[in-house]
Write an enzyme that holds these catalytic residues in place. Structure first.
Site, PDB file in Angstrom:
ATOM      1  CG  HIS B 260      -7.055   9.530   8.233  1.00 21.22           C
ATOM      2  ND1 HIS B 260      -7.621   9.052   9.381  1.00 21.22           N
ATOM      3  CD2 HIS B 260      -6.262   8.531   7.758  1.00 21.22           C
ATOM      4  CE1 HIS B 260      -7.179   7.822   9.611  1.00 21.22           C
ATOM      5  NE2 HIS B 260      -6.355   7.476   8.640  1.00 21.22           N
ATOM      6  CG  ASP B 311      -2.860   6.040   1.658  1.00 25.20           C
ATOM      7  OD1 ASP B 311      -2.154   5.058   1.971  1.00 25.20           O
ATOM      8  OD2 ASP B 311      -4.014   6.215   2.096  1.00 25.20           O
TER       9      ASP B 311
END
Lengths: 376, 376
Positions: B260, B311
């Site tokens: 991320h 996710d």
């Protein structure tokens, strides 16, 4: 983390080879070509070619693009039905945003996001948006739809599909120049929104839908509509334009169509639009809109030291071309789609997710979580 | 002009009191409340209240919001008809983007853009997007539409409208937590797109439409769908998960669901989703999706030193809840609309047009304009 000025003013958010602006010298150019040369000698199709392919077309290439734009000027019956179903009170930009989003359902290359497919989508969207804006107006007026004419250029075809009459040479030239002047403007808000959307590797239709929704705002595409509302109010009231605008300023109202974040000189697009507004006013026998505009401009120049921007004279120009007030912003999209699509293609050619940070100014972390029964 | 890193990485583009992230410590909080507290003790409705009103609700305020969300869970017949008209091959996110754009036609406050009206629009859009995603799935499967139940909360109502069956307590709790975890994440790309759109003083529906188109991209909301496609491919082929992923890496493929831009620790949302994926897998008697996921995670942790992000485990969680793969990204929108709308309201409370600049790297200015007949 590095703090940027509010609204990202002066922050370079991308490298781009599309549009060069020098706000100090009043220069606007597409791919290095000066906007004055393009407005004086070029056509909208030529500008589209330049934006999408990065160079000027030769005669054959230009002709092929013209044919493509005409050939892609068609929409699925589902799109016409969507236009017919939009309630009468719906705002034109809401309809345009929705219908352009729905074009994705019918795009033969919806799932392709490569450079070549996106060039074809750029051509399709440019052809279709022009048709959609014209058909939207025909449908709401209960008029029959007009097929585009193979032998008219893009500007003339728009006016033909809109009015049902072949436009005069003066009108179609004026509209062609207006399309050229509005085609691109670097990282304006709608183009930036399109790039932010495209940068997640979403698709062209998503990006152009974002751009349309962004253009809608009165601080962006909505400004020329605001200008004409003032011209109309002045005309209706019989007030002196300078008195009227002085009254607005006294009420601390902003006069739309003046000043620009980037230009410190006259907006080079205003130079051409002023000329067109004057010429169209004279040739149509209705010079008052230009005259009112000119008085306001001279006053604001002197009193506020602000220059007219692209929106100021596009208002009187569009009105004199017979275009309804609430189509002024949709018409901006008819042109700007050329630049939006060019920017999306450029973004994807060298992509990175656009994801800035926020400076947190809220309640101190950590707040104690109090069970709901114990809250005041 | 000041150059920013590509993708505006590390550039503070706004002040915000909504979401505090500390990427070094792995902290995520909404309005100062730690995401772990919210995931453990709160409900999605409470989080919506917190995001929109800036503080925790008391019992009465929470109840009022719950009633409002249920009451606004209705859409005009024109919206249902648009859902029915979307061709079968249309992508769900294209349909959602189009239908949410069309909600503007029927919004009773379409022309209001003030703080109070936008709070009401936030409630309406949150209620309607949940309904639209569920109804879209029912319609494409030829199933009858299910009215929301006054006595179910937002998460349970979504599952009820989607499946036609009242969900188990485990399922509705898991989905409620998933909604909480996805509700906001500072200036992620879709939220930033919403703010760019809103900052021209366009409207809430335009901003949320931009956000949906932006969320669609595989670098953003599309990632959990990509994760599940890999789990599925592994399951179908019978391959060892680690061998499969090693093969992907050898082919220089990126494994979705890891890393991320903001977090340098584990994404705090992944901690909860991992737990839910495990529990749901066990309670449903189909633990394989969690098991495959866990093997991949351990391998990528060690081999690439990358942590699972939001996710990764949402893929197996949603699948075990019986949600179709191509609804994973629309479901992200069912939650994130709460944060998007909060950001739009915050943007408009202290607005400035978001208009950065580009660094020009194209053909040198000025290029000589050569008449078309003389070009090569």
């Amino acid at each position: 983390m590095v703090s940027a000025p509010k609204g990202l003013e002066g922050i370079v958010a991308a490298n781009s080879g599309i549009c060069f602006i020098d706000g100090e010298r009043g220069v606007l150019s597409y791919r290095g070509y000066d906007i004055h040369d393009l407005a004086d000698h070029s056509t909208f199709e030529e500008v589209c070619y330049l934006l999408w392919f990065g160079r000027m077309p030769n005669q054959k290439e230009l002709q092929e693009l013209q044919i493509s734009l005409w050939r892609e000027s068609k929409v699925d019956a589902g799109i016409i039905s969507l236009l017919r179903q939009a309630p009468g009170h719906a705002l034109p930009m809401d309809v345009l945003r929705t219908v352009v989003s729905a074009l994705a359902f019918f795009d033969p290359e919806e799932k392709s996001n490569d450079h070549e497919a996106n060039i074809r989508k750029a051509i399709r969207l440019t052809a279709q948006i022009s048709m959609i804006v014209a058909y939207y107006d025909r449908i709401r007026k209960g008029l029959p739809l007009v097929e585009p004419d193979r032998f008219l250029n893009h500007a003339a075809n728009f006016l033909y599909m809109l009015t049902g009459e072949r436009p005069s040479a003066t009108a179609s030239h004026a509209f062609d120049v207006a399309l050229i002047l509005h085609a691109d403007h670097e990282l304006n808000a709608s183009t930036f929104a399109a790039r932010v959307t495209a940068a997640t590797l979403s698709d062209m239709h998503s990006a152009i839908t974002s751009a349309i929704g962004t253009l809608k705002g009165p601080l962006h595409g909505g400004a020329n509509e605001a200008v004409f509302r003032i011209l109309e109010a002045i005309d209706r009231s019989g007030a002196d334009p300078v008195d009227y605008v002085r009254g607005m300023l006294a009420q601390k109202k902003k006069v739309p169509g003046f000043g620009h974040r980037v230009y410190h000189t006259e907006d080079p697009r205003a130079t051409h639009l002023r000329k067109m507004s004057k010429e169209l006013g004279e040739s149509s026998g209705e010079p008052k809109w230009f005259q009112i505009s000119r008085r306001i401009e001279q006053f604001i120049n002197e009193d506020k030291k602000l220059n007219a921007n692209v929106d100021f004279y596009s208002a009187s120009t569009y009105h004199t071309l017979g275009i309804d007030l609430d189509l002024f912003t949709p018409i901006f999209a008819v042109s700007r789609v050329s630049g939006w699509t060019a920017h999306v293609i450029e973004q994807l050619d060298d992509n990175r997710l656009i994801r800035p940070r926020a400076e947190y100014i809220g309640l101190e972390y950590p707040q104690k979580y109090i069970p709901i029964g114990e809250r005041q």
